[in-house]
Design an enzyme around this catalytic site. Structure first.
Site, mmCIF file in Angstrom:
data_model
loop_
_atom_site.group_PDB
_atom_site.id
_atom_site.type_symbol
_atom_site.label_atom_id
_atom_site.label_comp_id
_atom_site.label_asym_id
_atom_site.label_seq_id
_atom_site.Cartn_x
_atom_site.Cartn_y
_atom_site.Cartn_z
ATOM 1 N N CYS A 146 20.241 71.151 48.242
ATOM 2 C CA CYS A 146 20.454 72.429 48.921
ATOM 3 C C CYS A 146 19.490 72.594 50.097
ATOM 4 O O CYS A 146 19.521 73.582 50.794
ATOM 5 C CB CYS A 146 20.271 73.565 47.927
ATOM 6 S SG CYS A 146 18.732 73.422 47.015
ATOM 7 N N LEU A 391 48.649 41.336 42.810
ATOM 8 C CA LEU A 391 48.378 39.970 43.291
ATOM 9 C C LEU A 391 48.482 38.965 42.153
ATOM 10 O O LEU A 391 48.657 37.779 42.363
ATOM 11 C CB LEU A 391 46.965 39.894 43.882
ATOM 12 C CG LEU A 391 46.695 40.736 45.120
ATOM 13 C CD1 LEU A 391 45.216 40.728 45.462
ATOM 14 C CD2 LEU A 391 47.508 40.191 46.296
ATOM 15 N N GLY A 392 48.312 39.445 40.952
ATOM 16 C CA GLY A 392 48.360 38.551 39.808
ATOM 17 C C GLY A 392 47.791 39.266 38.609
ATOM 18 O O GLY A 392 47.380 40.429 38.703
ATOM 19 N N VAL A 399 45.421 42.443 38.843
ATOM 20 C CA VAL A 399 44.682 42.455 40.102
ATOM 21 C C VAL A 399 45.645 42.921 41.191
ATOM 22 O O VAL A 399 46.757 42.404 41.292
ATOM 23 C CB VAL A 399 44.156 41.041 40.451
ATOM 24 C CG1 VAL A 399 43.331 41.077 41.721
ATOM 25 C CG2 VAL A 399 43.358 40.460 39.299
ATOM 26 N N ASP A 506 32.747 29.383 33.681
ATOM 27 C CA ASP A 506 34.202 29.203 33.604
ATOM 28 C C ASP A 506 34.727 28.668 34.937
ATOM 29 O O ASP A 506 35.712 29.167 35.483
ATOM 30 C CB ASP A 506 34.864 30.549 33.252
ATOM 31 C CG ASP A 506 36.310 30.372 32.810
ATOM 32 O OD1 ASP A 506 36.749 29.215 32.644
ATOM 33 O OD2 ASP A 506 37.002 31.389 32.639
HETATM 34 P P1 ADP Z 1 41.174 37.423 35.222
HETATM 35 O O1 ADP Z 1 39.774 37.151 35.655
HETATM 36 O O2 ADP Z 1 41.390 38.779 34.638
HETATM 37 O O3 ADP Z 1 41.695 36.304 34.403
HETATM 38 P P2 ADP Z 1 41.910 36.584 37.768
HETATM 39 O O4 ADP Z 1 40.639 36.911 38.476
HETATM 40 O O5 ADP Z 1 42.138 35.167 37.410
HETATM 41 O O6 ADP Z 1 42.044 37.495 36.533
HETATM 42 O O7 ADP Z 1 43.093 37.110 38.667
HETATM 43 C C1 ADP Z 1 44.431 36.861 38.364
HETATM 44 C C2 ADP Z 1 45.159 36.398 39.609
HETATM 45 O O8 ADP Z 1 45.109 37.425 40.616
HETATM 46 C C3 ADP Z 1 44.492 35.186 40.259
HETATM 47 O O9 ADP Z 1 44.965 33.998 39.688
HETATM 48 C C4 ADP Z 1 44.903 35.342 41.720
HETATM 49 O O10 ADP Z 1 46.177 34.783 41.933
HETATM 50 C C5 ADP Z 1 44.960 36.851 41.900
HETATM 51 N N1 ADP Z 1 43.673 37.302 42.467
HETATM 52 C C6 ADP Z 1 42.550 37.597 41.780
HETATM 53 N N2 ADP Z 1 41.560 37.967 42.614
HETATM 54 C C7 ADP Z 1 42.047 37.881 43.854
HETATM 55 C C8 ADP Z 1 41.492 38.105 45.158
HETATM 56 N N3 ADP Z 1 40.233 38.471 45.311
HETATM 57 N N4 ADP Z 1 42.275 37.908 46.228
HETATM 58 C C9 ADP Z 1 43.562 37.506 46.066
HETATM 59 N N5 ADP Z 1 44.134 37.266 44.884
HETATM 60 C C10 ADP Z 1 43.398 37.452 43.773
#
Ligand code: ADP
Length: 646
Positions: A146, A391-392, A399, A506
């Protein structure tokens, strides 16, 4: 005893901080006397007294300070209190012995922190009473302050807690009431802060548009004077107009005597493999670049693509004549500067296999993308994120592509509830945001105020390396250099983790991501530790990445940088098989048997012997006999085009 770099030392009373915990009781119920020591970069406090200092009990980096102000609250058991707010909402309340001491400390703290990034414009001059702020009656503990903080006041207002009520500009009516400047600080207290190191001049290698208030815009090719480089990733800089602000340190390079920074064809930190891969992907006769030679440090190399009789990249060292210091590629044509030499060879072959034409358009794609945001910012509000297409999906959840603050493309991983040990991860995330390397996927921050938790990282437009190899592999494999280059890039990212004593746990092609121009970055480092699924964490679980695990991981769950090396060997195998699953015909029991008996994966068909020799070193049974990433980096750099045909 005060040491030379101690600016001020006092025995004062400190309130127990109860970090992060909200207390139901009111006021200051827990106090301790501590010896407070101010140095150029820290405020530390110790047990003991002025004549005998005891154990160090805590320290605050001055760079993390956001507020240093007096506290004005009648409910306090002692007068002369001041506060230091730092990091993310941590408050230290200190009671000085008298008003003069309070004044001196606040003044010195403000002076030492005046250039901090992240100074708060407002603060609470009262205290949190358990349910409300005593100064403004606001009932939210995180409510903005404030009162205007010192960062917003003119120098004459500084340090005077009371004066902050007088924030308006001086008018004829109030000018006589303007607060006096702070009383002169006694000589013993007013030890001058050591002079900053001499300024250095840098040149912007990339444009940078400010993303936070206090950032400075960078224009490629322009010069800036660095006024503070005490932090690794964000430096304070002055532009030609005298405006000062923060810049990402990897967007600039120090001006060298050779004066090459900013030249479109110069790329300082580029390996031979990367140069070959880039030039070949451009596929234009005479496409060239100039880089620092990896083989002979201190010299520069011109790498140029020649398409006849077949496509090759030639590398020429730029030599210097010891008599007149002139530069040359061919002794007949010497020049006082490298830009003049390049200019000449852009118009005349002059003994080269081909005339130099233009640098690859992709050279800018080699930019270290973005370096994240301000060093202090790692907590992201969900309101700052806009979510877009998926994206996946993976172990933790979906993601999605997203936008941060409406402008930066990011990837947002929404964590499935119960999939990870959230509190531990949040603690660790702060450290992980500070890991920054061109071959690591940048963790920007985490949104954790609301559930589910969202992890925000750099967006990589070509997805994970494993799928990329499967879909684009044939194209890449026409020539082996992009494959060697990909391995080299992963190795560089891993070498950085190894240097920072960070174990991935990993590493696999599925956990690396690909950006533009085949840029590969290691992702998901360290996340395995926070997975709550036994099927993934136990070496007997169905989701455990057995095919990437070293013998000591399989037998004793012993993870180290050396078990990462093993996994890296498997990743190289994935790269050279264009994304095949390792041990294609074996079930997990057979894999374990094979690995523990020292039998390795065979050499992939298109894998040069020199590359396979590197893989095999990664698969030494004894972890101590495996090379380090640093050593592997050098070995991969040594692979020559002729080795591909072996
Ligand atoms: P998790 O760690 O939960 O297993 P991932 O990090 O492997 O998930 O993500 C799953 C998928 O999403 C990846 O295989 C990739 O194709 C996509 N992905 C993840 N992070 C990114 C990113 N930063 N940019 C583009 N694609 C991504």
């Amino acid at each position: 005893m005060e040491s030379r770099d101690e600016i001020k030392v006092s025995l004062m009373t400190k309130r127990n901080q109860m970090k992060g915990k909200i207390t139901r009781t009111t006021g200051f119920q827990d106090f301790k006397d501590r010896v407070f020591v101010l140095t150029r970069d820290k405020l530390s406090y110790y047990e003991g007294n002025l004549s005998k200092r005891g154990k160090l009990k805590g320290e605050i980096l001055l760079a993390s300070v956001k507020v240093a102000e007096k506290v004005d609250d009648g409910s306090l058991p002692k007068d002369n209190c001041f506060q230091v707010c730092y990091e993310d909402s941590l408050n230290l309340y200190i009671m000085a012995n008298d008003a003069k001491e309070q004044e001196e400390w606040v003044s010195l703290m403000q002076e030492a922190c005046k250039n901090n990034r992240g100074l708060l414009p407002m603060f609470h001059c009262g205290v949190w009473q358990g349910s409300r702020w005593s100064c403004c009656e606001q009932v939210d503990k995180n409510a903005p302050g404030c009162k205007q903080a010192f960062s917003q006041r003119s120098p004459t207002d500084m340090t005077n807690g009371k004066s902050t009520t007088n924030n308006g500009p001086p008018t004829p009516r109030n000018i006589t009431k303007m607060p006096l400047p702070p009383p002169p600080v006694p000589a013993h207290a007013k030890r001058e802060l050591p002079a900053p190191p001499p300024a250095k001049v840098v040149v912007a290698v990339y444009d940078y548009d400010p993303s936070q208030p206090g950032d400075l815009q960078l224009k490629k090719g322009e010069e800036y004077t660095i006024t503070d480089d005490s932090r690794t990733h964000w430096w304070k800089a002055l532009n030609r107009e005298g405006t000062q602000g923060f810049i990402p340190s990897n967007y600039v390079q120090e001006k060298t005597e050779k004066g090459l920074i900013g030249e479109g064809w110069y790329c300082k930190d580029m390996s031979r493999q990367r140069a070959e891969a880039l030039l070949k992907s451009e596929d234009k006769e005479g496409c060239f670049l100039v880089r620092d030679s990896t083989a002979s440090p201190g010299t520069l190399t011109v790498s140029v693509l020649c398409k006849t009789p077949q496509t090759t990249v030639r590398h020429y060292h730029i030599k210097q004549n010891p008599r007149d210091s002139k530069y040359f590629l061919s002794e007949k044509y010497t020049f006082p500067t490298i830009p003049e030499l390049i200019h000449y060879h852009q118009h005349n072959g002059g003994g080269l296999v081909t005339r130099l034409r233009s640098p690859p358009a992709a050279l800018t794609g080699y930019a270290p993308v973005t370096l994240g945001f301000s060093q202090d910012k790692w907590e992201i509000q969900s309101t700052e994120l806009t979510l877009m297409k998926p994206l996946g999906s993976g172990q933790f959840g979906v993601v999605r592509l997203g936008k941060l603050q409406g402008r930066t493309l990011v990837a947002v991983k929404t964590m499935r509830e119960g999939s990870m040990c959230e509190d531990d991860f949040i603690q660790e995330a702060k450290t992980m945001t500070k890991l920054q390397h061109p071959n690591l996927v940048q963790l920007y921050g985490v949104s954790f105020k609301d559930r589910p938790i969202q992890i925000v990282t750099e967006y990589m437009c070509n997805g994970n390396l494993s799928s990329y190899l499967r879909s684009k592999g044939r194209e890449l494999a026409e020539d082996r250099s992009p494959l060697v280059d990909m391995c080299h890039q992963v190795c560089c990212g891993m070498e950085y983790l190894e240097r920072n004593k960070f174990i991935h746990r990993d590493l696999a092609a599925r956990n690396c991501l690909v950006g533009e121009h085949n840029i590969v970055k290691v992702s998901d480092f360290g996340l395995a530790r926070y997975v709550l699924d036994d099927e993934y964490t136990s070496s007997t679980g169905s989701k455990f990445p057995i095919k990437w695990a070293s013998p000591e991981v399989l037998e004793f769950s012993r993870f180290s940088s050396k078990s990462d090396i093993w996994a890296f060997g498997i990743l190289m195998w994935e790269v050279f098989t264009l994304g095949k699953t390792p041990y294609p015909n074996l079930n997990t029991t057979d894999v374990v048997r094979q690995v523990t008996h020292g039998k390795h994966l065979d050499r992939p068909q298109r894998c040069p012997h020199a590359v396979y020799r590197i893989m095999k070193q990664c698969w030494e049974k004894d972890p101590l006999r495996r090379p380090t990433f640093k050593e592997l980096q050098v070995q991969i750099e040594d692979i020559q085009e002729k080795d591909y045909c072996e």
